[in-house]
Every structure is written in C-alpha cells, then in structure tokens.
Design an enzyme around this catalytic site. Structure first.
Site, PDB file in Angstrom:
ATOM      1  N   ASP A 107       0.811  -1.189   0.059  1.00 26.73           N
ATOM      2  CA  ASP A 107       0.298   0.146   0.128  1.00 26.73           C
ATOM      3  C   ASP A 107       0.881   0.544  -0.022  1.00 26.73           C
ATOM      4  OD1 ASP A 107      -2.191   1.649   0.547  1.00 26.73           O
ATOM      5  OD2 ASP A 107      -2.695   1.703   2.564  1.00 26.73           O
ATOM      6  N   ASP A 117      -8.586 -16.673 -15.852  1.00 26.67           N
ATOM      7  CA  ASP A 117      -9.895 -17.203 -15.492  1.00 26.67           C
ATOM      8  C   ASP A 117     -10.650 -17.984 -15.441  1.00 26.67           C
ATOM      9  OD1 ASP A 117     -10.461 -15.815 -12.437  1.00 26.67           O
ATOM     10  OD2 ASP A 117     -11.791 -16.446 -12.674  1.00 26.67           O
ATOM     11  N   GLU A 136      -6.154 -20.750 -15.863  1.00 31.51           N
ATOM     12  CA  GLU A 136      -7.459 -21.617 -15.130  1.00 31.51           C
ATOM     13  C   GLU A 136      -8.341 -22.870 -15.365  1.00 31.51           C
ATOM     14  OE1 GLU A 136      -8.880 -21.014 -10.619  1.00 31.51           O
ATOM     15  OE2 GLU A 136      -9.185 -20.283 -12.615  1.00 31.51           O
ATOM     16  N   ASP A 168      -4.456   3.746   3.048  1.00 30.10           N
ATOM     17  CA  ASP A 168      -6.001   3.323   2.821  1.00 30.10           C
ATOM     18  C   ASP A 168      -6.130   1.966   3.414  1.00 30.10           C
ATOM     19  OD1 ASP A 168      -5.759   2.366   0.443  1.00 30.10           O
ATOM     20  OD2 ASP A 168      -7.227   2.918  -0.142  1.00 30.10           O
ATOM     21  N   ASP A 224      -1.756  -1.081  -3.822  1.00 26.81           N
ATOM     22  CA  ASP A 224      -2.251  -0.299  -4.832  1.00 26.81           C
ATOM     23  C   ASP A 224      -1.321  -0.298  -6.310  1.00 26.81           C
ATOM     24  OD1 ASP A 224      -0.591   1.650  -4.057  1.00 26.81           O
ATOM     25  OD2 ASP A 224      -1.622   2.552  -2.554  1.00 26.81           O
TER      26      ASP A 224
END
Ligand code: GLC
Ligand code: MG
Length: 581
Positions: free
Chosen positions: A66, A244, A310, A70, A74
C-alpha cells in the site's frame, strides 16, 4: 421371515455405504500414455519462445504494498517493489485483476475491463507499471476474467432490464418457472448455478457466484467485444494473460441436464461433486476452439505473447486446451501436483505423469500456491527445511514455475474463521452442516498482507493504518527483511536457485531424464540435459541421511540442506537436495 428382511436391508445398506465410501474417497488415476519423449535440446535455442523458459511471480495487488495508507495495496505500491521482484530473480509478474470492480470477489468480478479500480490507481499508473516492468527487462501478465463480468458491469445492468434490449442476449438467459431452474447445472462450487431475475422474469446462469453472471460467448457481439479488449492490452504491451476459469466459458447449447454421479466429495479436478458430473457446463469442446482463436490473435504479436489457463480436469482434457499442434493455450496450470504430499513416491508419480502427457514441445507448469488455496508451506507443516527443498524441486523441473507472493519467505496461511470472512466463498456454503462448513477454505487466509519487515503492519501499509485484512501475528519473525540478511533463509535459497536456473541452459531449456536405480525409495534423482551440458538433481525426501554413490566425478553447485560430496559418494541430509555438475 422378518429377520431375513431386516438382514437383507442391512446388507444392502452396508453395501451402499461401502460403494459410496469407495467412490468418494478414492481418486482414480488416469493411465499414463506411452509416448516417445522428444527432447528439447534438438530444437535450436533461437527458435524457442522466451515464455517456455520463464519464471512467474504472482502479485495479489490488494495485499502486496500500500502506498497511500488506506490499508489496501495499490499500483504505486507495486511499482515501488518492482526492484524487489527483479532482485529475487523472477522474469515475469502476473497480477491478479486490478480492474474496476465492486470487489465482491476482490476483482474477479470486473465492471470495466479497461480501467483500473480507483482504489488501485488510474490508467496512467497502469501504463507506467507496464513501462517500469519492461524497463527492467521483465514481462507483465494480466489476469483476464473472460467467463463472467460483475453484475454491476454496464452490459449486465442493461441486459437484465428487459428481454429485448441491445444487450439482452449478452448473458445466459433462459425461460422457466421461478421455482425450477432451466437445467440441473451446478456452478464451479457444486451448487445450483441458475439465478432468477424478477425484472426479466428469467433465469441467468453463473459458473461462480450469483453476482458473477456468465457471458454468452455464443453471441458474436460478446466475442467481438472481448477480443477487442484482449487486443487493447496486447497493444499496450502486455506480454501474456492468465485466464480465469477458462474451462467454464462455453456451456452446452442444448441445455442438456448433467448426469448423476455417486461422487459427493469433490474430485481433485472438481469435475464431479455433490452428486453431479459437470458434463455439459465444464470443459466444453468449444472452450478448446476458443483457446485456438485466442492463440491466433496472440500469435500476430511480436515479441511473442503467451496465455496460461486456469483449467481443471484430467491430463487428457487439459491437453485439449493446449491443442494437438500446440496451437491452443501456451500453458495450463497442472493443479494435480499442488495437493502436496511430502513423499518421494507422490512426486515421482506426478512428475512422471506430467513428463509423459506433456513431452517437449509441450511445456508443463509447476504451481504450489496461489490466492485461492492453502499456502504450500502449511502443507509442509511450516517446515522451512522442506520448503527450501521444495523450491529446489520446483526450480529444477522442466516447465514454468509459478510462485505466489510471500511463498519465497514461507509466509504461513492465516486462521481467520469462515464466519467473519471477507471472501464471499464461505458464506456461499452456509447451507452445509457445521462439520462440513469447517472444510470450506476462507481464502482471506492466503491473502493476508505481504510481510516485508518486522514492526507495525509489517511494512505493508503505514504504521497507523488499518490493513484490509490483518497482518499475520508471526510477521516479526517471518518477513523479507530478516530473510534477506540470513544466508540460510528460504528467501536466499530461492534467490540463489533462480540465479542458477537463469544461468544454466539445461534448467531453462533442457529435457528431464530420470536417473536409473531411483525408480523407488526416498530419493528423487534426475538429470536436466541440454546438448552437451548436464546438471544432476538429487533430493532426499526422508528424515534419514542417505549415502548415495555417484557414477562419475561431480561438483556441488547448490545444496538446499545438509550435503557432503566425498570420494564418489554424496551424503545427503534429511529433506535435503542438491544440484550437481
Ligand atoms: C478463479 C480465481 C478466483 C475467483 C474465481 C471466480 O478461480 O482464481 O479467485 O474467485 O475464479 O472468478
Ligand atoms: Mg492504497
């Protein structure tokens, strides 16, 4: 008479229970094909694409670094850690999705395929992420969720409004009585995959959770929109994609019911569970065709790009995704070996299968951890010595190794109970009886923040901030900073092994040959051969010291534990392995 009836009924019951137990507790193994092994060294190095020899590090953006306090990782945070991944020695970075999303499944529910979610950064940051990776001579892989969107994607918002809007056919809508789903199809999770929409008064299908409606890929407009998106990221310079749940994309166009199965407990590959075989909504032949279509798009780009799917199924099925001419997906995950057992026979059997099913020019993959499963170190009983030796195995086998952030330091799996999970999975299994509920994995536990250093928040976020998932209690002991300065640490082992792999053609490109005399027993032994170069790997998976005779004079290149080379003998300590030249 009555006694006979009671006895008869009892006998039938006992037989039924026995049959069910056998069906549910065994994992039938597939026959190994007899294949002529073609050896990699015959091909010219310069004709082989870079991805065959790459090494991949998976970043889960929410939990990596981060930058703005927050408590959520990110893109700026990731950029600040790129040197770390390079110094560790990986070439390719795969990012779990950071696209716009309501985050109900933490990014695997995409509401915009082009923009990053504001909590991770803006488009300029995505561009600089790609540039910064390339500037370091590294490769970048995005995670594409092609099967479904978020229910908040504008396409679905529009689609669910009526039966005749322009997007009405973009998802899998079917008529039917509100109390009876159109087919018996189960989702990937083994429960009814149909959801009734009261506005449209129709059912829609989702392969995962209800807020992730499946796209209708049989609609040419959907396909066109998705291909356009794929090209957008290729044009931006993305080097590859992780796809995915790629084997859930197409369903049977006739909407045929799935057959009954005696299997209740999920098979390893999830093709059968909860009394059903997912014959008509999993591994549909049209998925294999799509793999080729995508490949033909990727193959127009230079330098070459790649895709890793996957997908779940037996090896025969998985090979269909790769194509008979290696003209489908470049790679698929081979999850069969991920259900680790610390046992030489286990590895010998799995690796032998992989070598037989995926001879060169197929390229296998080796993955033990990711953002969905119990971390491998946990399966090894949190034993760092075993973890060092597992790394040696993973980084010396023929195929592309995939690491998951934190795996390089043996970050453990957390213990956050399912009833307070942020992960939507445990709640989806709420209907199970308590004892079975405990078996459902709360994926928060493998997504806790990266442990960079000792101290508050382990360096993941600013000291006073509250991280989105708790930092694990042991972070003061297990973290990157302390392991970087400890020559015997798992981190150092991984770095050294990656360096050796990167510097030695046999480990990158060579074929794998089992050493004779090691077909059984606690020691795994194989050679990696490329032209006139050979490296030998010997691994002792037992608590005993092994004295192993060597056929010729060898030099010790690396040891993951105790090892002494003396007078033509190798003395290999418990759970230790070596690379010899
Ligand atoms: C894949 C992802 C998982 C996600 C699911 C639905 O299995 O790895 O994290 O929840 O697909 O997209
Ligand atoms: Mg942040």
């Amino acid at each position: 008479m009555l006694r006979k009836i009671v006895l008869g009924v009892l006998l039938i019951l006992i037989t039924a229970i026995a049959v069910l137990a056998v069906v549910n507790l065994t994992n039938a193994s597939e026959p190994i094909p007899e294949l002529e092994i073609a050896h990699g060294e015959e091909a010219e190095l310069n004709t082989r694409p870079w991805w065959e020899a790459t090494t991949v590090y998976q970043v889960y953006p929410r939990s990596f670094q981060d930058s703005d306090g927050d408590g959520v990782g990110d893109i700026a945070g990731i950029i600040s850690r790129l040197d770390y991944i390079r110094d560790l020695g990986f070439e390719t970075i795969w990012f779990s999705p950071f696209f716009r999303s309501p985050q109900k499944d933490f990014g695997y529910d995409v509401s915009d395929y082009y923009l990053p979610d504001p909590q991770y950064g803006d488009s300029l940051l995505v561009d600089s992420l790609i540039q910064e990776i390339h500037r370091r001579d590294m490769k970048v892989v995005f995670d594409l969720v092609l099967n479904h969107t978020s229910e908040e994607h504008p396409w679905f918002v529009e689609s669910r409004l009526s039966k005749d809007n322009p997007k009405s056919d973009w998802y899998l809508w079917q008529d039917g009585n509100p109390d009876e789903p159109p087919t018996n199809w189960h989702s990937a999770l083994g429960m009814n995959g149909w959801h009734y929409d009261t506005t449209r008064q129709q059912w829609y299908f989702s392969s995962f959770l209800s807020f992730q409606p499946d796209l209708n890929w049989r609609n040419p407009e959907v396909k066109k929109a998705m291909f356009k998106m794929v090209q957008h990221w290729l044009d931006k310079g993305v080097d590859g994609f992780r796809l995915d749940i790629f084997n859930y994309i197409y369903e049977d166009p006739e909407f045929t019911d799935n057959p009954f199965s005696l299997r209740v407990i999920p098979t390893q590959d999830y093709t059968k569970m909860f009394w059903q075989e997912k014959k008509y909504n999993m591994n549909h032949p049209d998925d294999f065709v799509l793999a080729k279509e995508l490949r033909s798009i990727l193959d127009t780009y230079d330098p070459p790009r790649f895709m890793v799917g996957e997908v779940f199924g037996d090896h025969k099925t998985l090979k269909n995704f790769l194509g008979q001419e290696q003209d489908g997906l470049n790679l698929v995950f081979l999850f069969d070996i991920s259900a680790l057992e610390w046992d030489a026979d286990f590895f010998r059997d799995k690796i032998r299968r992989i070598e037989a099913f995926y001879p060169y020019p197929y390229t296998p993959t080796y993955v033990f951890s990711n953002h969905d499963r119990v971390r491998s170190i946990t399966l090894l009983g949190d034993d760092m010595q075993k973890a060092r030796t597992l790394s040696l195995l993973q980084l010396t086998l023929r195929g592309v190794p995939f690491y998951y952030q934190g795996e390089e330091i043996g970050m453990p799996t957390g213990n956050i109970p399912g009833d307070i999970a942020l992960d939507p999975l445990p709640a989806a299994f709420d209907w199970l009886p308590d004892f079975a509920k405990d078996e459902v994995f709360n994926r928060d536990n493998c997504r806790t923040p990266m442990q960079w250093e000792a101290g508050p928040n382990a360096g993941f976020t600013t000291a006073g901030a509250e991280s989105w998932l708790p930092v694990l209690p042991g972070a003061d002991e297990i973290n990157v900073a302390s392991q970087r300065s400890d020559p015997n640490s798992l981190w150092q082992t991984n770095q050294k092994l990656l360096q050796i792999r990167n510097e030695n053609a046999p480990l990158k490109w060579g074929s794998l040959r089992w050493l004779p005399n090691y077909d059984q027993g606690d020691v795994l032994a194989y050679e990696r051969v490329y032209r006139d170069q050979t490296l030998t790997v010997m691994i002792n998976i037992s608590e005993e010291v092994k004295n192993l005779p060597l056929s010729d004079k060898k030099a010790l290149i690396f040891a993951s534990g105790e090892a002494v080379l003396e007078g033509g003998m190798l003395r290999l300590g418990p759970d230790s392995g070596v690379i010899l030249r």
